[in-house]
Design a protein around this motif. Sequence first.
Motif, PDB file in Angstrom:
ATOM      1  N   ASP A  97      49.003  36.926  39.465  1.00 11.41           N
ATOM      2  CA  ASP A  97      48.120  35.814  39.822  1.00 11.41           C
ATOM      3  C   ASP A  97      48.503  34.559  39.046  1.00 11.41           C
ATOM      4  O   ASP A  97      48.551  33.453  39.603  1.00 11.41           O
ATOM      5  N   PHE A  98      48.814  34.729  37.758  1.00 11.43           N
ATOM      6  CA  PHE A  98      49.149  33.554  36.948  1.00 11.43           C
ATOM      7  C   PHE A  98      50.463  32.921  37.427  1.00 11.43           C
ATOM      8  O   PHE A  98      50.603  31.697  37.493  1.00 11.43           O
ATOM      9  N   MET A  99      51.416  33.763  37.800  1.00 13.19           N
ATOM     10  CA  MET A  99      52.686  33.236  38.323  1.00 13.19           C
ATOM     11  C   MET A  99      52.456  32.485  39.635  1.00 13.19           C
ATOM     12  O   MET A  99      53.061  31.431  39.881  1.00 13.19           O
ATOM     13  N   GLN A 104      52.433  27.137  42.281  1.00 12.85           N
ATOM     14  CA  GLN A 104      51.771  26.095  43.100  1.00 12.85           C
ATOM     15  C   GLN A 104      51.391  24.868  42.288  1.00 12.85           C
ATOM     16  O   GLN A 104      50.849  23.908  42.840  1.00 12.85           O
ATOM     17  N   GLY A 105      51.588  24.917  40.990  1.00 10.83           N
ATOM     18  CA  GLY A 105      51.224  23.777  40.145  1.00 10.83           C
ATOM     19  C   GLY A 105      49.720  23.610  40.001  1.00 10.83           C
ATOM     20  O   GLY A 105      49.235  22.510  39.750  1.00 10.83           O
ATOM     21  N   ARG A 106      49.002  24.719  40.144  1.00 15.57           N
ATOM     22  CA  ARG A 106      47.548  24.616  39.969  1.00 15.57           C
ATOM     23  C   ARG A 106      47.180  24.637  38.499  1.00 15.57           C
ATOM     24  O   ARG A 106      47.934  25.127  37.661  1.00 15.57           O
ATOM     25  N   ALA A 107      46.008  24.087  38.168  1.00 11.89           N
ATOM     26  CA  ALA A 107      45.655  23.909  36.767  1.00 11.89           C
ATOM     27  C   ALA A 107      44.140  23.966  36.589  1.00 11.89           C
ATOM     28  O   ALA A 107      43.524  23.034  36.111  1.00 11.89           O
ATOM     29  N   ASP A 108      43.568  25.132  36.946  1.00 12.20           N
ATOM     30  CA  ASP A 108      42.101  25.210  36.919  1.00 12.20           C
ATOM     31  C   ASP A 108      41.557  25.900  35.673  1.00 12.20           C
ATOM     32  O   ASP A 108      40.385  26.202  35.589  1.00 12.20           O
ATOM     33  N   CYS A 115      50.508  24.424  30.785  1.00 14.72           N
ATOM     34  CA  CYS A 115      51.878  24.642  31.296  1.00 14.72           C
ATOM     35  C   CYS A 115      52.302  23.441  32.142  1.00 14.72           C
ATOM     36  O   CYS A 115      53.446  22.987  32.081  1.00 14.72           O
ATOM     37  N   LEU A 116      51.347  22.934  32.947  1.00 10.84           N
ATOM     38  CA  LEU A 116      51.643  21.804  33.821  1.00 10.84           C
ATOM     39  C   LEU A 116      51.778  20.503  33.026  1.00 10.84           C
ATOM     40  O   LEU A 116      52.604  19.647  33.361  1.00 10.84           O
ATOM     41  N   ALA A 117      50.992  20.402  31.963  1.00 10.86           N
ATOM     42  CA  ALA A 117      50.933  19.145  31.205  1.00 10.86           C
ATOM     43  C   ALA A 117      51.956  19.084  30.079  1.00 10.86           C
ATOM     44  O   ALA A 117      52.029  18.083  29.362  1.00 10.86           O
ATOM     45  N   ARG A 118      52.763  20.138  29.926  1.00  8.89           N
ATOM     46  CA  ARG A 118      53.699  20.133  28.795  1.00  8.89           C
ATOM     47  C   ARG A 118      54.847  19.163  29.082  1.00  8.89           C
ATOM     48  O   ARG A 118      55.196  18.931  30.249  1.00  8.89           O
ATOM     49  N   PRO A 119      55.463  18.602  28.038  1.00 10.03           N
ATOM     50  CA  PRO A 119      56.626  17.734  28.275  1.00 10.03           C
ATOM     51  C   PRO A 119      57.801  18.603  28.735  1.00 10.03           C
ATOM     52  O   PRO A 119      58.396  19.326  27.926  1.00 10.03           O
TER      53      PRO A 119
END
Length: 404
Positions: A97-99, A104-108, A115-119
């Motif tokens: 599920d996490f993968m 999908q670039g989801r961030a809920d 993970c999405l916001a990391r540089p």
Amino acid sequence: MSEPLELQGRHIVLGMSGGIACFKSAELVRELQRQGATVQVVMTEAATQFITPVTMQALSNRNVYTHQWDTREPNAMAHINLTRGADAVLVAPASADFMAKLAQGRADELLSLLCLARPIERCPLLLAPAMNREMWAHPATQRNLAQLRADGTHILGPAAGDQACGEVGDGRMLEAQELCAEMVAFFQPKHLAGKRLLITAGPTFEAIDPVRGITNLSSGKMGFAIARAAQEAGAEVTLVAGPVSLPTPRHVKRIDVRSALQMHAAVLPLAPRHDVFVATAAVADWRPAECGTQKIKKDGSGRAPSIPMTENPDILADVAKLPGRPYCVGFAAESHELARHAREKRQRKNVPLIVGNIGPATFGQDDNALLLVDEHGERELPHAAKLSLARALVAEIAQRLGRA
Ligand code: CTP
């Protein structure tokens, strides 16, 4: 001399999503710390069903973060702050599920959000998948995996074997020690990316009769360390090993042989398909001319039997004679006058690089000192752990390949 701490100064965000493999993450914190890393744990709500944040806090000696509305950060932006000083984010376990969410670039929730916001350029993302084999093999998971790889995510494992559900197959999370080794390898410079290395290591054993033989004190440690260092530097490595009981370095293809003739037969056909050949094996110079099928018995005369010997082929010299030969690196194990013998060996075997060392001082030890002899002269790699020397040697070889 002890091995260096491999992750000294590294700060790793350890993300945990839901899965029974969470129990391995407790040990993983310890393993990473043993290698000198600091570890910041971030857990999804599902992960906290498998192991408590208190356990992970006690092990990591840091507050554990579990949700995005955490107000302990002065700016209330844990999802930004946590990755800014980090060298990597490792999600272990990474559930199906996490993968899917990452693909999908989801961030809920906090972990996917960070993970999405990391540089992305400075803070790589590594995943250690852990799930039932059917979930792993499912086209949806495989599709997500391909997407994650395309996005630059590094995937560690999974392994095959017994699963908590009782089934057997792909999807087990790697063990803590294996994950730690993967992290160490990940941070090594990829000097040899795309190169193929063939390495010989260890002693050979020349049979006298079915129960006896001639061998030497080579432990194989230097050759195995070079195999590991080359693999970590991005090379595809084949290791032809004489009789030693060392574990095979991760992702290295190993071919076990016993005698010099077997080593010769294994190496010669493989050599032209490689970019580099490193001959660290202490190959016996001679072998008994014949090896009977029966044990040689005492005849009562008090006289020792005489054993006629014959010379073994020189594997390194034969590889160096091949048309389209790989870049050849020989070793010279000497007891004295290292530089002179190494220079002479380089000429005699017609190889571009010889690595000299004092045999009696290094056989079986975990450390060594090397003297590199090439067309430009000599260069010392001073006394250090064999793995450190192996890494330095790999960098030297890569440099010479670049010049060739
Ligand atoms: N070597 C080899 N095949 C052999 C003997 C040696 O491939 N039959 C390689 C070793 O792996 C090493 C180099 O040649 O890379 C030098 O090995 P060494 O034993 O130091 O040298 P020798 O050729 O045996 O010379 P000497 O016994 O005179 O020191």
